[in-house]
Enzyme design. Structure first.
Site: not given
Ligand SMILES: Nc1ncnc2c1ncn2[C@@H]1O[C@H](COP(=O)(O)OP(=O)(O)O)[C@@H](O)[C@H]1O
Ligand SMILES: Nc1ncnc2c1ncn2[C@@H]1O[C@H](COP(=O)(O)OP(=O)(O)O)[C@@H](O)[C@H]1O
Lengths: 410, 410
Positions: A14, A90, A208, A210, A240, A282, A284, A330, A332, A386
């Protein structure tokens, strides 16, 4: 200043480009599936959206594709490598050695490599990325920003496990914590939003995504955090397990004939939301299935939120109270349901959620307050960033190191 | 009724005799160092104090020595084995099968043995003790009382780890919790002291002894507890590590070439207060050394108390508040310092300690209140008495099983 922020994962790169003179020139990009078939680059920002398939697929090619897009006619934001004023990298593990952003030299690289045994999955990838980038951007200073650095303020009683002290002395086994850059960014953003100074606040910050972790930030300093020696401890995450009885590992060794290393793999890749729900890592999809009545998805969702709730309570106790609970990442930012379930019953600690604000919050825009106006504890949703924090930290490190050089030169 | 309560450890046999018609005839005894040199029996109660060295040293001899003392002329409390109306046996692991005291039959013994893989260090010893006692007391009903039973009310979201659900279905890997008999006893005693019904109260019960655990008792039911799949999870203990990142075990496998089973041994026998302080597993000695300025002893003490504090906060969050925090066990009853440090800052949750009451509390006598009169949350010290609870549970089981027999016989 023109800042390039690099975040190398095991199969992804990234990158984010900032021009401090012009916010509109910000570019965010990602190369995915590196080293496996279907490598592709996606980028958005200045020149619009770009998506490109790459035929050959290693890290060197990924970096070159990134440079090509950043310098391309039309959409490009730099003329060439010499245009970049600083590169921020990072690095997942900084051990006890690195407590802040650090100008990268050969010695520093060697020190980071010496930490490989603490982070065998992450640091080698970070180091390889740094070497590649130094080749491509030889004129720019490169800065390492560590996931662990923000947590260097943990007191010994919080970072020591109940383990023989020799293991701390000999192998540096202790709680390190990760996600530090994100927790730090969110705490600064929160203070700004509340019109307070960071060192006046006690925050419980829930990242909150992945990967998920909670951090107790006491008057601006991390005093405890749920990830530990590795990023697998603490909350339930996408794949995890988080907190688990160490006896489970010995049980699996005896009964399934797994080695601890095999179990570690299991606990990192096949557990968490994925393992519990049997549906997806995931959130969602887990939430969707729970709403449709899938019992395993429902228990996964509940267990996930319950663990968050316990950490909020634990960290309120750590700090002797809290002024705000903050959600980011994502999940949170995106899941009103997770926030509501996680906060259930916390009115006993002064948390009063405004259900409508929570439901209506767009976690991906501005900072949002989702507690009621008279809630003793503020509850906020703060978008993670970040990359911006890394860019800031890189500039800060740079000016500090110029200052040091200037003083030394006299 | 004449009740004999048996608690077999790996190298010790504790026994307690109650005569419900006459409290003064209570006898408490212990045979220590069974199977190793220097086996000895100590007993106190009815006939005064007795201490006896035993030459041969196995479990059968230990049981015979116990019977000899209980039936001896002068100090004895029974004429012979036929005099005992019920024998209660402590069994560490009841799995998901045993949710209350159970009349022991050959089938029940087989079911307990089937749980051996879950509690390889404990259940085999318990089963051997039961067999021996049934031989010596063939006429009496024998009742198994399980350490795990009180925790059978944990909801799935609290007992599931963030692990693949298949491991729960296939191997029953989950949080079980231990010390249940003690937590139950203390919760009943607390309700009695506060003149409330157990099902009106939310309690956080801290059993702090050589083994330590915290339990959230929500309206009379255990809803979460810090020990998990094994008794090594949760708090820092005398020689057990408590909560630890599972990644540490894989690290030790890779770097010290330990198997998970060897690491388990380390985490159970050489960790905790002993490992951290390097001095002793005994809190009195650790506290003494900390007072004399030993830095490792001080950090061990602080880490121990900090972990307790976090669990109190976590469980207040679990239950949406708490009405009382209760301390029991050798450390919980004996150490005013541990109680004070563990409760630091918890006024944010309504806990107001009365420092003088705390200092002056004799934790080994009556129940003591150590919070201020106007503290929203009561803080109590309640002397542990698992044996009494086991005796009660045995009588309850017996009358229930007589009732069942009577109904079936009609
Ligand atoms: N609108 C939403 N409702 C519920 N969960 C979501 C939503 N948008 C993203 N997520 C969840 O957030 C998580 C990814 O978070 P993110 O902070 O993007 O990941 P990473 O830790 O890889 O940076 C996934 O589980 C995704 O399903
Ligand atoms: N007065 C005291 N002050 C501090 N610690 C004490 C005191 N009395 C007993 N302890 C501690 O209690 C622990 C033993 O607790 P106990 O409940 O008797 O153990 P077990 O879990 O084996 O039943 C030891 O660490 C001992 O040092």
């Amino acid at each position: 200043e023109k800042i390039l922020v690099i975040n190398c994962g095991s199969s992804s790169l990234k990158y984010t480009f900032y021009d401090t003179a012009d916010e509109s020139r910000t570019v965010r990009g990602k190369v995915e599936r590196i080293g496996i078939s279907g490598t592709r680059l996606r980028q958005q920002g200045a020149g619009g959206e770009i998506e490109r398939q790459l035929s050959t697929a290693g890290f060197p090619e990924a970096f070159e594709a990134m440079v090509a897009e950043l310098t391309s006619h039309g959409a490009g934001v730099i003329h060439g490598a010499g245009d970049v004023s600083v590169v921020a990298h990072r690095v997942v593990h900084g051990g006890e050695k690195f407590t802040e952003g650090t100008l990268i030299t050969e010695d520093v690289l060697a020190d980071i490599e010496a930490l490989n045994s603490l982070a065998p999955l992450h640091n080698p990838v970070n180091v390889a990325g740094i070497r590649e980038m130094r080749r491509l951007f030889p004129a720019a200073p490169h800065i390492a920003v560590f996931d662990t650095a923000f947590h260097h303020t943990l007191p010994a009683f919080a970072y020591l496990y109940g383990l023989s002290y020799e293991y701390y002395e000999k192998h540096a086994i202790r709680r390190y914590g990760f996600h530090g850059t994100s927790h730090q960014y969110v705490s600064l953003r929160t203070a700004q939003f509340l019109n307070r100074r960071p060192n006046e606040l006690r925050l419980v910050c829930c990242h909150l995504g992945n990967g998920s972790s909670v951090c107790a930030i006491d008057h601006g300093r991390s005093m405890d955090t749920s990830m530990g020696f590795t990023p697998a401890e603490g909350l339930i995450m996408g794949t995890r397990c988080g907190d688990i009885d160490a006896g489970v590992i010995a049980f699996l060794e005896r009964n399934e004939h797994l080695t601890a290393t095999q179990t570690e793999d299991l606990l990192n890749r096949k557990s968490g939301l994925l393992g519990l729900s049997g549906i997806s890592s995931d959130m969602r999809e887990v939430q969707q299935a729970a709403e449709e009545g899938n019992p395993r998805a429902l228990v996964a969702l509940k267990a996930y939120c319950y663990r968050v709730r316990k950490y909020i309570g634990a960290y309120a106790a750590s700090m002797g109270g809290m002024d705000a609970v903050v959600f980011t990442g994502g999940i949170g930012q995106g899941s009103a349901a997770v926030r509501a379930i996680a906060l259930q019953g916390l009115d006993c600690m002064g948390v009063v959620l405004d259900r409508q604000r929570n439901r209506e919050a767009d976690g991906f825009g501005d900072v949002q307050r989702i507690s009621t106006d008279d809630s003793p504890v503020n509850v906020l949703v703060v978008p993670a960033d970040e990359e911006r924090m890394m860019a800031r930290e890189a500039l800060r490190t740079l000016s500090r190191s110029y200052l040091t050089q200037a003083i030394t030169a006299r």
